[in-house]
Design an enzyme around this catalytic site. Structure first.
Site, PDB file in Angstrom:
ATOM      1  CD  GLU A 191     -65.623   5.594  44.374  1.00  0.00           C
ATOM      2  OE1 GLU A 191     -66.443   5.860  43.489  1.00  0.00           O
ATOM      3  OE2 GLU A 191     -65.456   6.299  45.383  1.00  0.00           O
ATOM      4  CG  ASP A 353     -72.825   8.519  43.800  1.00  0.00           C
ATOM      5  OD1 ASP A 353     -72.569   7.396  44.260  1.00  0.00           O
ATOM      6  OD2 ASP A 353     -71.974   9.250  43.264  1.00  0.00           O
TER       7      ASP A 353
END
Length: 527
Positions: A191, A353
């Site tokens: 993250e 991502d």
């Protein structure tokens, strides 16, 4: 504009960074939801991305540059022989479902069946060894492969026991080295989350660079003179690259960016929701869920799913090429503006991502292919993070700010009403394990118990389950996963403390199911 012929023609550099990750979703159950997550990502994301990079490398090897992190749990899944042996039947089930559609729908899904079979052929040609294909590109310098924390643990909430942070990082590094043959120097922090003095643990583990969200750099001390357009270096010796929001928003945003275009494939309309339960059960699929069988286009965001038009692949591929050109034009203008206002060679860092490209945005790999193919036409040099640092840039010394790229920019997404209960649970487990590891053990059975306890601890720390609980999607699955790994951990701790309670069958069963990190070393958890 002609190809870049000399350094003076380059307006600046662009580093696209992809984070490829799945939690450890292996389960001794065929046709499970977790199995679908992996196989859909392989089919829709990892294979077409490899094909795009390999194709570009043949045409333009010097400007085919990308950075990608391959998380240790994803690598463990891709290496698993039993999973590889299951994939052909998974493909067959989807082909069967498409071939049994009414003629109108069958005609509309021809492109999908062709893509499934073309990508499955690629899988067969490399004997299911996608890791080796990534490694070939890594060795050629076209890819810079980063590691991640072992199970994507959210490091700021593990900091109370620094040894658990070291366990996450050192296990990942060892896993990477055993698979690729060399230690990673770069890491994708889960993250992109950073806390004070994490750089010291990273440096001691051999890591030398990482990526943060933009405010992790912009709020650094002192404030970086070049903002996010150049990496900074912490006093401990770690280079930090900052996300440039201007370079990522057009790709991230389904509402305001490219992926929401009406000609692209509709993600939410999936055959798995529409087929009768009896038909799915005949194929061994126990519950209704997305199967990756989508052949309608977005049409318009206000159009109900039942009224979506059929997908036209050529129309969508052409649009992806247009969007790639639009993206490069915007980056060229951005770089030109930056070079006019200062005397340095700017770097744009665009992290995403990986699963966005192909899974969420079906046309994403076509977009990437066009970026790789055409960037030099716009005086943009593609680079990867390792290549940039090899040039030995003069980095400003700054201390990065605690931050993440989650909603709100800090730690709220992982510590809130829906998932905060996890923190004391994994903190207690981590503290207990660190205490246990300070003691000696002197036989093979003890070693097996300790090693498996370390695996269960790592698996319970995965940030994916906290994320799902906060997002409110498959919450029962996420809760079950956390509780399963913690239950197994405490059962093993009980056996370690009391040999008379050792249950060999229990140990063997979970060693088989949670078969991850064969090279685990409990010394990482010793004080």
């Amino acid at each position: 504009m002609n190809e870049i012929n000399s350094k003076k023609n380059v307006l600046g550099q662009l580093a696209i960074v992809l984070h490829a990750h799945l939690p450890y979703v292996r389960k001794n159950e065929k046709n499970s939801l977790e199995e679908d997550w992996l196989f859909q990502a392989i089919l829709e994301c990892y294979i077409p991305l490899l094909q795009a990079i390999e194709s570009s490398k043949k045409e333009n090897p010097s400007n085919t540059k990308l950075t990608i992190s391959l998380s240790p749990t994803l690598l463990s899944l891709l290496k698993n022989k039993q999973i590889q042996e299951t994939f052909p039947n998974w493909i067959k089930t989807r082909n069967d479902l498409l071939s049994e559609l009414p003629q109108k729908e069958k005609n509309a899904s021809i492109f999908l069946m062709k893509n499934i079979n073309d990508r499955y052929l690629y899988w067969q040609e490399c004997s299911g060894n996608l890791i080796e294909r990534f490694n070939i590109l890594n060795k050629s310098g076209n890819l810079d492969i980063l590691t991640c924390a072992a199970t994507h643990g959210y490091l700021p909430i593990l900091r109370e026991n620094p040894e658990t942070v070291k366990g996450q990082i050192n296990t990942a590094i060892r896993n990477h080295e055993n698979i690729f043959g060399n230690k990673p120097y770069g890491i994708w922090l889960p993250e992109c989350a950073y806390y004070e003095n994490l750089d010291e643990i990273l440096y001691d583990s051999g890591i030398r660079y990482a990526i943060l969200d933009g405010h992790g750099i912009l709020n650094a001390t002192p404030r970086p003179r070049y903002g996010v357009y150049a990496p900074i270096c912490s006093k401990k010796g770690i280079a930090f690259f900052g996300r440039d929001s201007e370079s990522t928003l057009p790709v991230w945003s389904a509402k305001d960016g490219f992926p929401g275009d009406k000609v692209y494939r509709e993600f939410h309309k999936d055959l798995g929701w529409e087929l009768p339960s009896s038909k799915l059960q005949n194929k061994g699929i126990s519950t209704k869920r997305p199967l990756g069988l989508k052949f309608h286009k977005i049409t318009n965001e206000n159009v109900p799913l039942g009224e979506k038009e059929f997908y036209l692949e050529n129309e969508a591929i052409n649009k992806a090429a247009e969007h790639a050109d639009a993206y490069l034009v915007a980056r060229s203008k951005q770089l030109e503006k930056l070079t006019l206002s200062s005397s340095f060679n700017p770097l744009l860092v665009a992290p995403f991502d990986a699963e966005l490209f192909g899974h969420w945005w079906y046309e994403g790999p076509f977009f990437i292919k066009n970026i790789l193919k055409n960037s030099s036409k716009y005086s943009i040099k593609l680079t990867n993070l390792k290549e940039f640092l090899i040039q030995k840039p003069n980095l400003q010394i700054c201390e990065p700010s605690p931050s993440s790229w989650g909603q709100g920019g800090y730690h709220n997404y992982w510590i809130n009403d829906s998932n905060a209960w996890i923190v004391p649970e994994i903190t207690k487990a981590g503290s207990t394990f660190v205490d246990l590891c300070s003691k000696n053990f002197n036989n093979d059975l003890s070693k097996r118990l300790f090693n498996q306890a370390a695996r269960e601890l790592l698996l319970s720390e995965s940030s994916d389950w906290s994320f799902i609980l906060r997002a409110g999607t498959t919450t029962e699955l996420a809760k079950e996963r956390i509780e399963r790994h913690l239950f197994r951990f405490w059962k093993l701790v009980e056996m370690i403390k009391n040999y008379s309670k050792i249950n060999l069958k229990f140990l063997e069963d979970i060693e088989e199911e949670d078969k991850v990190f064969p090279d685990i070393n409990i010394d990482d958890w010793r004080r």
